[in-house]
Design a protein around this motif. Sequence first.
Motif, PDB file in Angstrom:
ATOM      1  N   ALA A 107       6.272  49.972  49.289  1.00 26.71           N
ATOM      2  CA  ALA A 107       5.540  48.685  48.831  1.00 26.71           C
ATOM      3  C   ALA A 107       6.412  47.290  48.441  1.00 26.71           C
ATOM      4  O   ALA A 107       6.056  46.126  48.827  1.00 26.71           O
ATOM      5  N   ALA A 108       7.565  47.739  47.832  1.00 30.06           N
ATOM      6  CA  ALA A 108       8.503  46.824  47.295  1.00 30.06           C
ATOM      7  C   ALA A 108       9.127  46.001  48.707  1.00 30.06           C
ATOM      8  O   ALA A 108       9.223  44.932  48.665  1.00 30.06           O
ATOM      9  N   ARG A 109       9.377  46.903  49.544  1.00 28.82           N
ATOM     10  CA  ARG A 109       9.938  46.401  50.834  1.00 28.82           C
ATOM     11  C   ARG A 109       8.968  45.461  51.594  1.00 28.82           C
ATOM     12  O   ARG A 109       9.481  44.439  52.121  1.00 28.82           O
ATOM     13  N   ALA A 110       7.853  45.935  51.662  1.00 29.85           N
ATOM     14  CA  ALA A 110       6.914  45.084  52.422  1.00 29.85           C
ATOM     15  C   ALA A 110       6.614  43.690  51.677  1.00 29.85           C
ATOM     16  O   ALA A 110       6.647  42.508  52.193  1.00 29.85           O
ATOM     17  N   TRP A 111       6.800  43.804  50.103  1.00 29.96           N
ATOM     18  CA  TRP A 111       6.450  42.690  49.589  1.00 29.96           C
ATOM     19  C   TRP A 111       7.653  41.727  49.776  1.00 29.96           C
ATOM     20  O   TRP A 111       7.556  40.505  49.993  1.00 29.96           O
ATOM     21  N   ALA A 120       7.711  39.951  53.038  1.00 27.12           N
ATOM     22  CA  ALA A 120       6.613  38.960  53.213  1.00 27.12           C
ATOM     23  C   ALA A 120       7.365  37.685  52.539  1.00 27.12           C
ATOM     24  O   ALA A 120       7.174  36.634  53.140  1.00 27.12           O
ATOM     25  N   LYS A 121       7.877  37.933  51.358  1.00 24.52           N
ATOM     26  CA  LYS A 121       8.460  36.807  50.700  1.00 24.52           C
ATOM     27  C   LYS A 121       9.923  36.126  51.557  1.00 24.52           C
ATOM     28  O   LYS A 121       9.786  35.095  51.709  1.00 24.52           O
ATOM     29  N   PHE A 122      10.340  37.046  52.193  1.00 31.08           N
ATOM     30  CA  PHE A 122      11.647  36.425  52.860  1.00 31.08           C
ATOM     31  C   PHE A 122      11.439  36.220  54.319  1.00 31.08           C
ATOM     32  O   PHE A 122      12.256  35.474  55.104  1.00 31.08           O
ATOM     33  N   HIS A 123      10.324  36.535  54.835  1.00 28.82           N
ATOM     34  CA  HIS A 123       9.534  36.223  56.365  1.00 28.82           C
ATOM     35  C   HIS A 123      10.349  36.909  57.169  1.00 28.82           C
ATOM     36  O   HIS A 123      10.451  36.591  58.574  1.00 28.82           O
ATOM     37  N   LYS A 124      11.253  38.126  56.747  1.00 29.31           N
ATOM     38  CA  LYS A 124      11.817  38.957  57.729  1.00 29.31           C
ATOM     39  C   LYS A 124      12.114  40.073  56.812  1.00 29.31           C
ATOM     40  O   LYS A 124      12.181  40.239  55.646  1.00 29.31           O
ATOM     41  N   ASP A 125      12.609  41.200  57.362  1.00 28.18           N
ATOM     42  CA  ASP A 125      12.664  42.614  56.746  1.00 28.18           C
ATOM     43  C   ASP A 125      14.357  42.660  56.206  1.00 28.18           C
ATOM     44  O   ASP A 125      14.543  43.297  55.145  1.00 28.18           O
ATOM     45  N   LEU A 126      15.099  42.262  56.959  1.00 34.40           N
ATOM     46  CA  LEU A 126      16.705  42.379  56.430  1.00 34.40           C
ATOM     47  C   LEU A 126      17.116  42.153  55.217  1.00 34.40           C
ATOM     48  O   LEU A 126      17.587  43.022  54.476  1.00 34.40           O
TER      49      LEU A 126
END
Length: 152
Positions: free
Chosen positions: A118-122, A125-131
Motif C-alpha cells: 500500500a505504501a509503495r502504491a501510494w 502515485a505521488k511521484f508518478h513513477k515507481d522507482l
Amino acid sequence: MILFLALLIGIVAGYRAMLAPAAVAFAARFGDLHLTGTPLAFMGYAWTPWIFGIAALGELVADKLPTTPSRKIPLQFGTRVITGALSGACIGATDESLVGGLIAGIIGAVLGTYGGSAARAWMAAKFHKDLPGAIIEDIVTIALALVVVFLV
C-alpha cells in the motif's frame, strides 16, 4: 521488547523477503545475536550470512524490474511469511521465546507485505513513477533491519 523486535523484523521480511534473514544472519555471525545452542544456530554459521546477503542484494535489484511480480501473489507472500517466521524466531530465541518470536515474525511479515504494498502504491502515485518509492522503501527497510539487530 523481544517480541516487538521480532514483529519489526517480520515487517522487514514483508518489505524485502531476504533482507530480514540476511540481517539476522549477519548479527548472529558477527554481532550480539547469540543463537548458539538453539535450533537456529545455523544462522550464525560461516556461509549463512553471505548466502542470505547475496539473495538480499539480488532482491533489491530485482524489485526494481518491471517484470517482478507482486509481493502479494502466493509464492512471494509465502516466502515473506517463511522468512519473517525464521527471522522472528531468531530474535525470540535470544530470550528463550523462539515460538513467540516465530509468531510475531509471521504477523510482522503479513503486516509488512500488505502495508509495504500500500505504501509503495501510494508513493508511486505521488511521484508518478515507481522507482523513487522503491528506493525510499529500500532505505526504510534497511534502516529498520539495522535498528532491530542493534537493539537485540
